[in-house]
Design a protein around this motif. Sequence first.
Motif, PDB file in Angstrom:
ATOM      1  N   GLU A   1       8.035  -1.690   3.234  1.00 47.18           N
ATOM      2  CA  GLU A   1       7.495  -0.852   2.457  1.00 47.18           C
ATOM      3  C   GLU A   1       6.974  -1.459   0.697  1.00 47.18           C
ATOM      4  O   GLU A   1       6.728  -1.730  -0.107  1.00 47.18           O
ATOM      5  CB  GLU A   1       8.669   0.349   2.074  1.00 47.18           C
ATOM      6  CG  GLU A   1       7.897   1.246   0.626  1.00 47.18           C
ATOM      7  CD  GLU A   1       6.816   1.619   0.673  1.00 47.18           C
ATOM      8  OE1 GLU A   1       6.521   2.170  -0.091  1.00 47.18           O
ATOM      9  OE2 GLU A   1       6.366   1.953   2.616  1.00 47.18           O
ATOM     10  N   ASP A   2       8.797  -2.482   0.771  1.00 42.14           N
ATOM     11  CA  ASP A   2       8.844  -3.795   0.100  1.00 42.14           C
ATOM     12  C   ASP A   2       7.694  -4.922   0.292  1.00 42.14           C
ATOM     13  O   ASP A   2       6.969  -4.817  -1.378  1.00 42.14           O
ATOM     14  CB  ASP A   2       9.919  -4.358  -0.122  1.00 42.14           C
ATOM     15  CG  ASP A   2      10.427  -4.880  -1.568  1.00 42.14           C
ATOM     16  OD1 ASP A   2      10.246  -4.440  -2.304  1.00 42.14           O
ATOM     17  OD2 ASP A   2      10.807  -6.489  -1.079  1.00 42.14           O
TER      18      ASP A   2
ATOM     19  N   LEU B   1       4.656  -2.932  -1.830  1.00 45.01           N
ATOM     20  CA  LEU B   1       4.266  -2.805  -2.972  1.00 45.01           C
ATOM     21  C   LEU B   1       4.226  -3.772  -4.019  1.00 45.01           C
ATOM     22  O   LEU B   1       3.819  -3.711  -5.035  1.00 45.01           O
ATOM     23  CB  LEU B   1       6.087  -2.493  -4.037  1.00 45.01           C
ATOM     24  CG  LEU B   1       5.942  -1.016  -2.951  1.00 45.01           C
ATOM     25  CD1 LEU B   1       8.105  -0.038  -3.392  1.00 45.01           C
ATOM     26  CD2 LEU B   1       5.379   0.180  -3.658  1.00 45.01           C
TER      27      LEU B   1
ATOM     28  N   THR C   1       4.712   1.546 -13.155  1.00 41.00           N
ATOM     29  CA  THR C   1       5.802   1.488 -12.361  1.00 41.00           C
ATOM     30  C   THR C   1       5.661   1.318 -10.566  1.00 41.00           C
ATOM     31  O   THR C   1       6.994   1.768  -9.732  1.00 41.00           O
ATOM     32  CB  THR C   1       4.442   3.566 -12.002  1.00 41.00           C
ATOM     33  OG1 THR C   1       3.873   3.979 -13.149  1.00 41.00           O
ATOM     34  CG2 THR C   1       4.820   4.295 -10.956  1.00 41.00           C
ATOM     35  N   LEU C   2       5.021   0.900 -10.455  1.00 40.27           N
ATOM     36  CA  LEU C   2       4.849   0.148  -8.857  1.00 40.27           C
ATOM     37  C   LEU C   2       6.369  -0.888  -9.119  1.00 40.27           C
ATOM     38  O   LEU C   2       6.775  -1.146  -7.652  1.00 40.27           O
ATOM     39  CB  LEU C   2       3.709  -0.575  -8.727  1.00 40.27           C
ATOM     40  CG  LEU C   2       2.721   0.094  -7.867  1.00 40.27           C
ATOM     41  CD1 LEU C   2       1.589  -0.953  -7.808  1.00 40.27           C
ATOM     42  CD2 LEU C   2       3.115   0.807  -6.963  1.00 40.27           C
TER      43      LEU C   2
ATOM     44  N   GLN D   1       9.307  -0.086 -11.323  1.00 43.22           N
ATOM     45  CA  GLN D   1       9.751   0.659 -11.033  1.00 43.22           C
ATOM     46  C   GLN D   1      10.280   0.867  -9.337  1.00 43.22           C
ATOM     47  O   GLN D   1      11.771   0.727  -9.180  1.00 43.22           O
ATOM     48  CB  GLN D   1       9.958   1.116 -12.099  1.00 43.22           C
ATOM     49  CG  GLN D   1       9.935   0.991 -13.231  1.00 43.22           C
ATOM     50  CD  GLN D   1       9.331   2.407 -14.462  1.00 43.22           C
ATOM     51  OE1 GLN D   1       9.220   3.255 -13.722  1.00 43.22           O
ATOM     52  NE2 GLN D   1       9.867   3.043 -15.267  1.00 43.22           N
ATOM     53  N   ARG D   2       9.319   1.381  -8.712  1.00 47.56           N
ATOM     54  CA  ARG D   2       9.522   1.779  -7.532  1.00 47.56           C
ATOM     55  C   ARG D   2      10.064  -0.036  -7.074  1.00 47.56           C
ATOM     56  O   ARG D   2      10.567   0.877  -6.267  1.00 47.56           O
ATOM     57  CB  ARG D   2       8.086   2.314  -6.589  1.00 47.56           C
ATOM     58  CG  ARG D   2       7.900   3.603  -7.422  1.00 47.56           C
ATOM     59  CD  ARG D   2       6.782   3.819  -6.792  1.00 47.56           C
ATOM     60  NE  ARG D   2       6.778   4.167  -5.682  1.00 47.56           N
ATOM     61  CZ  ARG D   2       5.460   4.131  -4.957  1.00 47.56           C
ATOM     62  NH1 ARG D   2       4.599   4.634  -5.596  1.00 47.56           N
ATOM     63  NH2 ARG D   2       5.290   3.908  -3.605  1.00 47.56           N
ATOM     64  N   ARG D   3       9.559  -0.986  -6.702  1.00 48.78           N
ATOM     65  CA  ARG D   3      10.197  -1.874  -5.860  1.00 48.78           C
ATOM     66  C   ARG D   3      12.005  -2.596  -6.255  1.00 48.78           C
ATOM     67  O   ARG D   3      12.521  -2.733  -4.998  1.00 48.78           O
ATOM     68  CB  ARG D   3       8.826  -2.967  -6.304  1.00 48.78           C
ATOM     69  CG  ARG D   3       9.823  -4.144  -5.798  1.00 48.78           C
ATOM     70  CD  ARG D   3       8.424  -5.077  -5.822  1.00 48.78           C
ATOM     71  NE  ARG D   3       8.917  -6.228  -4.538  1.00 48.78           N
ATOM     72  CZ  ARG D   3       8.216  -7.371  -4.430  1.00 48.78           C
ATOM     73  NH1 ARG D   3       8.047  -7.872  -5.610  1.00 48.78           N
ATOM     74  NH2 ARG D   3       9.026  -8.618  -3.682  1.00 48.78           N
TER      75      ARG D   3
ATOM     76  N   HIS E   1      13.652   0.448  -7.420  1.00 57.03           N
ATOM     77  CA  HIS E   1      14.396   1.497  -6.986  1.00 57.03           C
ATOM     78  C   HIS E   1      14.546   1.070  -5.347  1.00 57.03           C
ATOM     79  O   HIS E   1      15.426   1.526  -4.545  1.00 57.03           O
ATOM     80  CB  HIS E   1      13.819   2.087  -6.982  1.00 57.03           C
ATOM     81  CG  HIS E   1      14.216   4.198  -5.907  1.00 57.03           C
ATOM     82  ND1 HIS E   1      15.526   4.276  -6.560  1.00 57.03           N
ATOM     83  CD2 HIS E   1      13.597   4.751  -4.997  1.00 57.03           C
ATOM     84  CE1 HIS E   1      15.581   4.934  -6.059  1.00 57.03           C
ATOM     85  NE2 HIS E   1      15.138   5.077  -4.892  1.00 57.03           N
ATOM     86  N   HIS E   2      13.454   0.699  -5.041  1.00 55.94           N
ATOM     87  CA  HIS E   2      13.328   0.356  -3.158  1.00 55.94           C
ATOM     88  C   HIS E   2      14.492  -1.329  -3.022  1.00 55.94           C
ATOM     89  O   HIS E   2      14.930  -0.905  -2.228  1.00 55.94           O
ATOM     90  CB  HIS E   2      11.828  -0.168  -2.473  1.00 55.94           C
ATOM     91  CG  HIS E   2      11.223  -0.361  -1.747  1.00 55.94           C
ATOM     92  ND1 HIS E   2      10.983   1.698  -1.437  1.00 55.94           N
ATOM     93  CD2 HIS E   2      11.062  -0.145  -0.218  1.00 55.94           C
ATOM     94  CE1 HIS E   2      11.118   1.534  -0.701  1.00 55.94           C
ATOM     95  NE2 HIS E   2      11.140   1.228   0.031  1.00 55.94           N
TER      96      HIS E   2
END
Length: 154
Positions: free
Chosen positions: A32-33, A36, A81-82, A84-86, A88-89
């Motif tokens: 998933e990382d 992203l 956004t991506l 930030q998601r990364r 968090h990931h």
Amino acid sequence: MTKFPFRLDSVLHWRQTILEQEEAKLQRLFLEDQRLALAIEQTCLEGIAAEQNIREQRVMVSTDLRSLAAYRLHLETIRKTLTQRRAHHAQAIEKQRQIVLEAERRFQLLAKLKDRGASEWQYESRRETETFAQEAFLGRWSARRLNYMPKLNE
């Protein structure tokens, strides 16, 4: 020779299963990382391609420039956004790494216990076999000696 009877074999198998499951979760997080990271790179490339497309046009219209600016803002929002998601990931990956390390430690602890028990069991088994062989040899040796010794009463 019989097999070493490890009483905690089912627990060892269970801990190995848990370890494999946690490693699989970590692998999914890594995938998933990567996804992203590729999405972030793709948004950057799309922005560059759009800008290059506008520059290659012979006639530039102000609406094209406004559209490009709006598109760049849109891509920047997506990229943030991506990102930030990364981030968090990355925290989730680190947490899962700790879980995997703990599961591996628990599995290794039992595996070492099994190895130590098997070594001791093997040692005792060999010692028992050697003792039996010595007793058998001494028994035969004593019997032969008694057969060849002259009888003192005669």
